[in-house]
Design a protein around this motif. Structure first.
Motif, PDB file in Angstrom:
ATOM      1  N   LEU A  13      52.165  66.194  23.398  1.00  0.00           N
ATOM      2  CA  LEU A  13      51.152  65.267  22.536  1.00  0.00           C
ATOM      3  C   LEU A  13      49.712  65.790  22.954  1.00  0.00           C
ATOM      4  O   LEU A  13      49.437  65.667  24.125  1.00  0.00           O
ATOM      5  CB  LEU A  13      51.598  64.027  22.618  1.00  0.00           C
ATOM      6  N   VAL A  14      49.033  66.315  21.882  1.00  0.00           N
ATOM      7  CA  VAL A  14      47.577  66.634  22.057  1.00  0.00           C
ATOM      8  C   VAL A  14      46.838  66.065  21.067  1.00  0.00           C
ATOM      9  O   VAL A  14      47.187  65.571  20.005  1.00  0.00           O
ATOM     10  CB  VAL A  14      47.501  68.151  22.196  1.00  0.00           C
ATOM     11  N   SER A  15      45.464  65.951  21.278  1.00  0.00           N
ATOM     12  CA  SER A  15      44.324  65.600  20.154  1.00  0.00           C
ATOM     13  C   SER A  15      44.202  66.972  19.481  1.00  0.00           C
ATOM     14  O   SER A  15      44.141  67.873  20.083  1.00  0.00           O
ATOM     15  CB  SER A  15      43.359  65.094  21.112  1.00  0.00           C
ATOM     16  N   ASN A  16      43.676  66.646  18.187  1.00  0.00           N
ATOM     17  CA  ASN A  16      43.168  67.508  17.440  1.00  0.00           C
ATOM     18  C   ASN A  16      41.695  67.851  17.935  1.00  0.00           C
ATOM     19  O   ASN A  16      41.106  68.852  17.409  1.00  0.00           O
ATOM     20  CB  ASN A  16      43.090  67.294  15.920  1.00  0.00           C
ATOM     21  N   ALA A  42      50.182  66.804  17.255  1.00  0.00           N
ATOM     22  CA  ALA A  42      49.054  66.277  17.200  1.00  0.00           C
ATOM     23  C   ALA A  42      48.819  65.534  16.056  1.00  0.00           C
ATOM     24  O   ALA A  42      49.950  65.511  15.132  1.00  0.00           O
ATOM     25  CB  ALA A  42      48.137  67.521  17.183  1.00  0.00           C
ATOM     26  N   PRO A  43      48.026  64.414  16.160  1.00  0.00           N
ATOM     27  CA  PRO A  43      47.809  63.500  14.857  1.00  0.00           C
ATOM     28  C   PRO A  43      47.702  64.399  13.384  1.00  0.00           C
ATOM     29  O   PRO A  43      48.257  63.954  12.522  1.00  0.00           O
ATOM     30  CB  PRO A  43      46.444  63.057  15.227  1.00  0.00           C
ATOM     31  N   GLU A  44      47.171  65.467  13.445  1.00  0.00           N
ATOM     32  CA  GLU A  44      46.906  66.405  12.201  1.00  0.00           C
ATOM     33  C   GLU A  44      47.632  67.579  12.245  1.00  0.00           C
ATOM     34  O   GLU A  44      47.524  68.296  13.583  1.00  0.00           O
ATOM     35  CB  GLU A  44      45.481  66.466  11.686  1.00  0.00           C
ATOM     36  N   GLU A  45      48.132  68.223  11.148  1.00  0.00           N
ATOM     37  CA  GLU A  45      48.647  69.546  11.232  1.00  0.00           C
ATOM     38  C   GLU A  45      47.659  70.634  11.621  1.00  0.00           C
ATOM     39  O   GLU A  45      46.247  70.272  11.376  1.00  0.00           O
ATOM     40  CB  GLU A  45      49.463  69.799  10.110  1.00  0.00           C
ATOM     41  N   GLY A  46      48.097  71.953  11.556  1.00  0.00           N
ATOM     42  CA  GLY A  46      46.960  72.834  11.683  1.00  0.00           C
ATOM     43  C   GLY A  46      46.784  73.583  13.138  1.00  0.00           C
ATOM     44  O   GLY A  46      48.016  73.651  13.753  1.00  0.00           O
ATOM     45  N   ASP A  47      45.730  73.905  13.462  1.00  0.00           N
ATOM     46  CA  ASP A  47      45.665  74.468  14.749  1.00  0.00           C
ATOM     47  C   ASP A  47      44.801  73.373  15.505  1.00  0.00           C
ATOM     48  O   ASP A  47      43.891  72.612  15.260  1.00  0.00           O
ATOM     49  CB  ASP A  47      44.797  75.839  14.662  1.00  0.00           C
ATOM     50  N   ASP A  63      53.134  72.291  15.796  1.00  0.00           N
ATOM     51  CA  ASP A  63      54.531  72.179  15.130  1.00  0.00           C
ATOM     52  C   ASP A  63      54.980  71.140  14.428  1.00  0.00           C
ATOM     53  O   ASP A  63      55.739  71.039  13.418  1.00  0.00           O
ATOM     54  CB  ASP A  63      55.709  72.332  16.429  1.00  0.00           C
ATOM     55  N   ARG A  64      54.236  69.991  14.664  1.00  0.00           N
ATOM     56  CA  ARG A  64      54.669  68.755  14.019  1.00  0.00           C
ATOM     57  C   ARG A  64      53.553  67.720  14.236  1.00  0.00           C
ATOM     58  O   ARG A  64      52.953  67.502  15.093  1.00  0.00           O
ATOM     59  CB  ARG A  64      55.740  68.390  14.409  1.00  0.00           C
ATOM     60  N   PRO A  65      53.225  67.154  12.896  1.00  0.00           N
ATOM     61  CA  PRO A  65      52.137  66.034  12.896  1.00  0.00           C
ATOM     62  C   PRO A  65      52.821  64.721  13.807  1.00  0.00           C
ATOM     63  O   PRO A  65      54.053  64.578  13.408  1.00  0.00           O
ATOM     64  CB  PRO A  65      51.826  65.628  11.724  1.00  0.00           C
ATOM     65  N   LEU A  66      52.226  64.066  14.172  1.00  0.00           N
ATOM     66  CA  LEU A  66      52.368  62.651  14.996  1.00  0.00           C
ATOM     67  C   LEU A  66      53.294  61.843  13.937  1.00  0.00           C
ATOM     68  O   LEU A  66      54.288  61.272  14.189  1.00  0.00           O
ATOM     69  CB  LEU A  66      51.279  62.076  15.543  1.00  0.00           C
ATOM     70  N   SER A  67      52.937  61.779  12.730  1.00  0.00           N
ATOM     71  CA  SER A  67      53.533  61.106  11.719  1.00  0.00           C
ATOM     72  C   SER A  67      55.110  61.087  11.614  1.00  0.00           C
ATOM     73  O   SER A  67      55.717  60.605  10.876  1.00  0.00           O
ATOM     74  CB  SER A  67      52.792  60.765  10.399  1.00  0.00           C
ATOM     75  N   GLU A  68      55.151  62.527  11.755  1.00  0.00           N
ATOM     76  CA  GLU A  68      56.818  62.854  11.701  1.00  0.00           C
ATOM     77  C   GLU A  68      57.650  63.149  12.892  1.00  0.00           C
ATOM     78  O   GLU A  68      58.657  63.356  12.685  1.00  0.00           O
ATOM     79  CB  GLU A  68      56.690  64.234  10.773  1.00  0.00           C
ATOM     80  N   ALA A  69      56.923  62.770  13.948  1.00  0.00           N
ATOM     81  CA  ALA A  69      57.802  62.907  15.317  1.00  0.00           C
ATOM     82  C   ALA A  69      58.332  61.479  15.656  1.00  0.00           C
ATOM     83  O   ALA A  69      57.741  60.499  15.493  1.00  0.00           O
ATOM     84  CB  ALA A  69      56.704  63.273  16.441  1.00  0.00           C
TER      85      ALA A  69
END
Length: 83
Positions: A13-16, A42-47, A63-69
């Motif tokens: 788990l990382v921060s954007n 991470a909270p948001e998709e992307g890099d 790989d996966r936004p936090l909302s889907e984990a």
């Protein structure tokens, strides 16, 4: 490659906003070398941007936004340090 973590899924788990590259890259590679399936979350998709102290380092794809984990999908959680 070791198989100690074969068929185990681990979340990192990382921060954007950024993460210290060495604190992400080392554990990520060690987990993969041990056979784990690793998701960068991470909270948001992307890099996300990694840093070497205050200098920009590599970018990593989420790989996966936090909302889907779901916590039940993972056997462990890694929280690398930020900048």
């Amino acid at each position: 490659m070791s198989s100690k973590l074969q068929d185990k899924r681990v979340a990192i788990l990382v921060s954007n906003e950024g993460v210290e590259e060495i604190e992400l890259k080392g554990p990520l590679q060690a987990l993969r070398d041990a056979g784990a399936d690793v998701d960068l979350i991470a909270p948001e998709e992307g890099d996300i941007q990694a840093f070497n102290h205050l200098d920009k380092g590599s970018k990593f794809t989420v790989d996966r936004p936090l909302s889907e984990a779901e916590s039940s999908d993972y056997v462990a959680l890694v929280l690398p340090g930020g900048v």
